[in-house]
Design a protein around this motif. Structure first.
Motif, mmCIF file in Angstrom:
data_model
loop_
_atom_site.group_PDB
_atom_site.id
_atom_site.type_symbol
_atom_site.label_atom_id
_atom_site.label_comp_id
_atom_site.label_asym_id
_atom_site.label_seq_id
_atom_site.Cartn_x
_atom_site.Cartn_y
_atom_site.Cartn_z
ATOM 1 N N GLN A 43 -40.768 27.505 -6.667
ATOM 2 C CA GLN A 43 -39.714 27.328 -7.127
ATOM 3 C C GLN A 43 -39.178 28.668 -7.641
ATOM 4 O O GLN A 43 -38.060 29.220 -7.455
ATOM 5 C CB GLN A 43 -39.431 26.126 -8.152
ATOM 6 N N LEU A 44 -40.008 29.106 -8.644
ATOM 7 C CA LEU A 44 -39.870 30.591 -9.331
ATOM 8 C C LEU A 44 -39.602 31.485 -8.229
ATOM 9 O O LEU A 44 -38.939 32.366 -8.264
ATOM 10 C CB LEU A 44 -40.768 30.644 -10.221
ATOM 11 N N THR A 91 -36.395 31.485 -6.201
ATOM 12 C CA THR A 91 -35.093 31.965 -7.165
ATOM 13 C C THR A 91 -35.361 33.488 -7.196
ATOM 14 O O THR A 91 -34.241 34.113 -7.270
ATOM 15 C CB THR A 91 -35.153 31.259 -8.466
ATOM 16 N N ASN A 144 -29.720 25.771 -6.614
ATOM 17 C CA ASN A 144 -30.853 26.170 -7.415
ATOM 18 C C ASN A 144 -30.798 25.831 -8.626
ATOM 19 O O ASN A 144 -31.720 25.467 -9.447
ATOM 20 C CB ASN A 144 -30.910 27.918 -6.868
ATOM 21 N N SER A 168 -31.494 22.287 -9.190
ATOM 22 C CA SER A 168 -32.948 22.255 -9.202
ATOM 23 C C SER A 168 -33.772 22.487 -10.549
ATOM 24 O O SER A 168 -34.765 21.791 -10.942
ATOM 25 C CB SER A 168 -33.540 23.079 -7.921
ATOM 26 N N TRP A 169 -33.425 23.605 -10.978
ATOM 27 C CA TRP A 169 -33.813 24.041 -12.238
ATOM 28 C C TRP A 169 -33.761 23.121 -13.459
ATOM 29 O O TRP A 169 -34.453 22.885 -14.228
ATOM 30 C CB TRP A 169 -33.717 25.555 -12.512
ATOM 31 N N HIS A 170 -32.472 22.736 -13.444
ATOM 32 C CA HIS A 170 -32.027 21.655 -14.525
ATOM 33 C C HIS A 170 -32.841 20.428 -14.348
ATOM 34 O O HIS A 170 -33.372 20.055 -15.358
ATOM 35 C CB HIS A 170 -30.612 21.384 -14.226
ATOM 36 N N THR A 200 -35.966 20.251 -13.032
ATOM 37 C CA THR A 200 -37.403 20.654 -13.287
ATOM 38 C C THR A 200 -37.516 20.709 -14.962
ATOM 39 O O THR A 200 -38.424 20.340 -15.519
ATOM 40 C CB THR A 200 -37.639 21.903 -12.707
ATOM 41 N N LEU A 201 -36.496 21.277 -15.547
ATOM 42 C CA LEU A 201 -36.817 21.688 -17.160
ATOM 43 C C LEU A 201 -36.110 20.556 -17.972
ATOM 44 O O LEU A 201 -36.436 20.783 -19.146
ATOM 45 C CB LEU A 201 -35.948 22.798 -17.322
ATOM 46 N N LEU A 203 -28.012 25.985 -18.331
ATOM 47 C CA LEU A 203 -28.012 25.832 -16.701
ATOM 48 C C LEU A 203 -27.062 24.386 -16.632
ATOM 49 O O LEU A 203 -26.244 24.568 -15.276
ATOM 50 C CB LEU A 203 -29.436 24.981 -16.289
ATOM 51 N N THR A 215 -34.572 32.382 -20.934
ATOM 52 C CA THR A 215 -35.790 32.283 -19.814
ATOM 53 C C THR A 215 -36.905 33.574 -20.242
ATOM 54 O O THR A 215 -37.977 32.940 -20.286
ATOM 55 C CB THR A 215 -35.027 32.961 -18.473
#
Length: 98
Positions: free
Chosen positions: A4-5, A8, A27, A30-32, A34-35, A48, A74
């Motif tokens: 994923q990283l 991005t 994207n 997806s990060w939202h 994940t975190l 996010l 980040t």
């Protein structure tokens, strides 16, 4: 570095202004996901959510205004990430800074 990283970073290497809005929103979503729930990532998750709302609402100026804070968060969290992801997160922070 996790996939994923990597994806991005690759997407941002052309510059944030060259991203497709729909792909960027996907994207960010997806990060939202994940975190969410990761200890210490609450501020980043909030950034996010705001970025996603701005992108989905077509507010590109608002989205751009959120990037410095997203970059800072980040970078702050990079030192707490798994060692394999720390350099990638720092690179991502630099790309978000533009």
């Amino acid at each position: 570095m996790n996939e994923q990283l990597k994806q991005t970073i690759q997407a941002l290497q052309g510059g944030v202004t060259n991203l497709d809005g729909g792909a960027a929103a996907s994207n960010v979503t997806s990060w939202h996901q994940t975190l969410s729930g990761v200890p210490g990532a609450e501020t980043l998750v909030d950034h996010l959510a705001q970025l996603k709302a701005a992108l989905e609402g077509g507010d590109l100026d608002g989205a751009a205004a959120l990037l410095p804070g997203l970059s800072s968060e980040t970078e702050r969290l990079a030192s707490q990430a798994p060692a394999a992801d720390q350099d990638g997160l720092r690179q991502l922070a630099d790309l978000l800074r533009g």
